[in-house]
Scaffold this active site. Structure first.
Site, PDB file in Angstrom:
ATOM      1  N   SER A   1     -33.454 -26.001 101.308  1.00  0.00           N
ATOM      2  CA  SER A   1     -32.019 -26.089 101.604  1.00  0.00           C
ATOM      3  C   SER A   1     -31.200 -25.296 100.600  1.00  0.00           C
ATOM      4  O   SER A   1     -31.593 -25.136  99.450  1.00  0.00           O
ATOM      5  CB  SER A   1     -31.590 -27.564 101.539  1.00  0.00           C
ATOM      6  OG  SER A   1     -30.192 -27.688 101.487  1.00  0.00           O
TER       7      SER A   1
ATOM      8  N   TYR B   1     -31.191 -35.819  96.875  1.00  0.00           N
ATOM      9  CA  TYR B   1     -31.734 -35.086  98.031  1.00  0.00           C
ATOM     10  C   TYR B   1     -31.985 -33.630  97.634  1.00  0.00           C
ATOM     11  O   TYR B   1     -33.082 -33.104  97.801  1.00  0.00           O
ATOM     12  CB  TYR B   1     -30.767 -35.135  99.219  1.00  0.00           C
ATOM     13  CG  TYR B   1     -31.044 -34.035 100.213  1.00  0.00           C
ATOM     14  CD1 TYR B   1     -30.248 -32.891 100.249  1.00  0.00           C
ATOM     15  CD2 TYR B   1     -32.121 -34.115 101.080  1.00  0.00           C
ATOM     16  CE1 TYR B   1     -30.526 -31.858 101.132  1.00  0.00           C
ATOM     17  CE2 TYR B   1     -32.411 -33.089 101.960  1.00  0.00           C
ATOM     18  CZ  TYR B   1     -31.606 -31.954 101.979  1.00  0.00           C
ATOM     19  OH  TYR B   1     -31.882 -30.922 102.835  1.00  0.00           O
TER      20      TYR B   1
ATOM     21  N   LYS C   1     -35.612 -31.081  96.978  1.00  0.00           N
ATOM     22  CA  LYS C   1     -35.893 -29.733  97.483  1.00  0.00           C
ATOM     23  C   LYS C   1     -36.230 -28.790  96.322  1.00  0.00           C
ATOM     24  O   LYS C   1     -37.119 -27.951  96.415  1.00  0.00           O
ATOM     25  CB  LYS C   1     -34.699 -29.191  98.282  1.00  0.00           C
ATOM     26  CG  LYS C   1     -34.406 -29.960  99.556  1.00  0.00           C
ATOM     27  CD  LYS C   1     -35.604 -29.986 100.496  1.00  0.00           C
ATOM     28  CE  LYS C   1     -35.286 -30.725 101.792  1.00  0.00           C
ATOM     29  NZ  LYS C   1     -36.454 -30.831 102.683  1.00  0.00           N
TER      30      LYS C   1
HETATM   31  C1  WQD Z   1     -19.407 -28.951 105.792  1.00  0.00           C
HETATM   32  C2  WQD Z   1     -17.946 -28.869 105.433  1.00  0.00           C
HETATM   33  C3  WQD Z   1     -17.105 -30.773 104.268  1.00  0.00           C
HETATM   34  C4  WQD Z   1     -17.429 -33.630 107.544  1.00  0.00           C
HETATM   35  C5  WQD Z   1     -24.899 -30.514 104.289  1.00  0.00           C
HETATM   36  C6  WQD Z   1     -25.958 -30.917 103.342  1.00  0.00           C
HETATM   37  C7  WQD Z   1     -26.902 -29.778 103.117  1.00  0.00           C
HETATM   38  C8  WQD Z   1     -27.390 -29.233 104.415  1.00  0.00           C
HETATM   39  C9  WQD Z   1     -26.230 -28.872 105.333  1.00  0.00           C
HETATM   40  C10 WQD Z   1     -29.562 -30.162 104.785  1.00  0.00           C
HETATM   41  C11 WQD Z   1     -17.676 -29.399 104.026  1.00  0.00           C
HETATM   42  C12 WQD Z   1     -16.415 -30.609 105.617  1.00  0.00           C
HETATM   43  C13 WQD Z   1     -17.505 -32.462 106.803  1.00  0.00           C
HETATM   44  C14 WQD Z   1     -16.162 -34.193 107.829  1.00  0.00           C
HETATM   45  C15 WQD Z   1     -15.113 -32.398 106.655  1.00  0.00           C
HETATM   46  N1  WQD Z   1     -28.241 -30.185 105.029  1.00  0.00           N
HETATM   47  N2  WQD Z   1     -16.360 -31.865 106.379  1.00  0.00           N
HETATM   48  N3  WQD Z   1     -15.050 -33.555 107.377  1.00  0.00           N
HETATM   49  O1  WQD Z   1     -22.064 -30.674 102.975  1.00  0.00           O
HETATM   50  O2  WQD Z   1     -22.083 -28.182 103.528  1.00  0.00           O
HETATM   51  O3  WQD Z   1     -24.152 -29.502 103.712  1.00  0.00           O
HETATM   52  O4  WQD Z   1     -25.440 -30.052 105.493  1.00  0.00           O
HETATM   53  O5  WQD Z   1     -30.215 -29.378 104.218  1.00  0.00           O
HETATM   54  O6  WQD Z   1     -27.965 -30.289 102.355  1.00  0.00           O
HETATM   55  O7  WQD Z   1     -25.356 -31.230 102.120  1.00  0.00           O
HETATM   56  O8  WQD Z   1     -22.312 -29.866 105.364  1.00  0.00           O
HETATM   57  O9  WQD Z   1     -21.325 -30.533 107.499  1.00  0.00           O
HETATM   58  O10 WQD Z   1     -21.366 -32.229 105.609  1.00  0.00           O
HETATM   59  O11 WQD Z   1     -19.819 -30.287 105.485  1.00  0.00           O
HETATM   60  O12 WQD Z   1     -14.081 -31.851 106.246  1.00  0.00           O
HETATM   61  O13 WQD Z   1     -16.027 -35.275 108.494  1.00  0.00           O
HETATM   62  O14 WQD Z   1     -17.201 -29.698 106.326  1.00  0.00           O
HETATM   63  O15 WQD Z   1     -16.166 -31.148 103.271  1.00  0.00           O
HETATM   64  O16 WQD Z   1     -16.663 -28.620 103.450  1.00  0.00           O
HETATM   65  P1  WQD Z   1     -22.560 -29.559 103.804  1.00  0.00           P
HETATM   66  P2  WQD Z   1     -21.229 -30.812 106.049  1.00  0.00           P
END
Ligand code: WQD
Length: 341
Positions: free
Chosen positions: A128, A154, A158
């Site tokens: 990741s 998590y 990785k």
């Molecule tokens: C994306 C953006 C949030 C939800 C995660 C894991 C990472 C990988 C990919 C596995 C951020 C914003 C989100 C919401 C929001 N997974 N957001 N409101 O955190 O980049 O990565 O998924 O490998 O390990 O950490 O993805 O989709 O949670 O967030 O504003 O209700 O959307 O702040 O900026 P993230 P995400």
């Protein structure tokens, strides 16, 4: 050559795993899926059958159960392994670190020990972009960027997983290994038969967007509006899950070509997209007006990160085919189908 071209896919009933099964079959591989469905919907095998035309072999197994996993290796001669089986919720890992270290590392160690014992030559590991931690000033990350301090247990599993694989490769050089560093997988199979089955309320952005649009959730909260980005919201590299699935098949082919044998590879589009842009694309594609508001920043979020995908392009000859619009369209199609299932 193993004429059945059997590939062990641990965690193959999950979001990325299930889509990768369809890509493997399209390329003539025979996936053997080991999953205990703790993080996957029981309907996935039947859904995959509708896409590939036959029921792939599913074995309900916990990869932490070494005895059960050994029995599987005794039954099949695997040409390769794709190891997805792991917990992946960042927030949950902070609350329950030991659950994550035990499951993610023991599952990997068991699978790896058996790969060595049974002389399986090709191993693809689901890693990741969280291994980069907070990339700081460098928004477009390349694989040689030093791994950051993991932002969560998590992410640490990785980082440790990759180091563990590197060490095993150095001691057993005929085990060829590719660690694929995913950016943000989104979307669903174009058929609408499989997609993301969030267990409980999702953490990830797109399932929250489509869930809010169908009324599963009252309102979407956008975490933070004053990041140093184009519109003040976080930037991520959103990649269609089918492009990500295709990258696994390309990685297997690369490992089987026998050239190099320990690689870490970014799998992303190379494009950064803000949260507000995702919302704008969703509203344009769905015709829905999304109910959302700004809220406080989410702890652990980095302002901006996206892939430099040159290595995947040149080493694997892999290029993403789907656009952000395709991903949002397929995710919306999937959400609406789920409402009627
Ligand atoms: C994306 C953006 C949030 C939800 C995660 C894991 C990472 C990988 C990919 C596995 C951020 C914003 C989100 C919401 C929001 N997974 N957001 N409101 O955190 O980049 O990565 O998924 O490998 O390990 O950490 O993805 O989709 O949670 O967030 O504003 O209700 O959307 O702040 O900026 P993230 P995400």
């Amino acid at each position: 050559m193993n004429q059945q071209r059997k590939i062990l896919v641990t965690g193959g009933a999950g979001f990325i795993g299930s889509h990768t099964i369809t890509a493997l079959v399209s390329e003539g591989f025979t996936p053997i899926i080991a999953d205990d469905f703790r993080n996957a919907d029981e309907s996935v095998p039947a859904r995959i059958e509708k896409i590939i035309g036959y029921m792939p072999e599913f074995i309900k197994i916990d990869v932490c159960d070494k005895e059960a996993l050994t029995h599987l290796f005794e039954q099949h001669a695997f040409e390769g392994i794709i190891h997805f089986a792991a917990y992946k919720a960042v927030g949950e890992s902070v609350a329950f670190p030991l659950k994550y270290y035990r499951n993610n590392l023991l599952g990997l160690i068991n699978t790896l020990e058996l790969a060595v014992q049974f002389k399986v030559r090709n191993f693809v590991f689901s890693s990741s972009c969280t291994v980069y931690g907070e990339p700081g000033e460098i928004k477009e990350v390349t694989e040689d960027l030093p791994k950051g301090l993991a932002a969560s247990p998590y992410g640490n599993t990785k980082i440790i997983g990759e180091e563990l694989l590197r060490d095993v490769h150095q001691s057993t050089s005929d085990l060829h290994i590719a660690c694929l560093r995913y950016f943000n997988p989104i979307g669903a199979h174009p058929s609408g038969m499989i997609g993301e089955f969030p267990i409980g309320k999702p953490n990830n952005l797109l399932p929250m967007v489509t869930g809010a649009a169908v009324g599963k959730y009252k309102q979407l909260t956008v975490f933070g509006d004053d990041y140093p980005t184009a519109d003040g919201t976080c930037v991520r590299d959103y990649i269609h899950v089918m492009d990500l699935a295709a990258a696994h098949v390309k990685a297997l082919a690369f490992l089987q070509s026998g050239t190099s044998s320990f690689e870490t590879i970014n799998i992303g589009t190379g494009e950064g997209t803000t949260v507000l842009k995702v919302i704008q694309v969703f509203e344009a594609i769905s015709g829905e007006k999304l109910n959302w508001k700004f809220g406080p920043k989410r702890p652990g979020d980095v302002a901006e990160i996206f892939a430099n995908a040159d290595k995947a392009n040149h080493l694997l000859n892999w290029y993403p085919k789907y656009s952000l619009e395709d991903s949002v369209h397929h995710a919306w199609n999937w959400e609406k189908k789920l409402q009627h299932d």
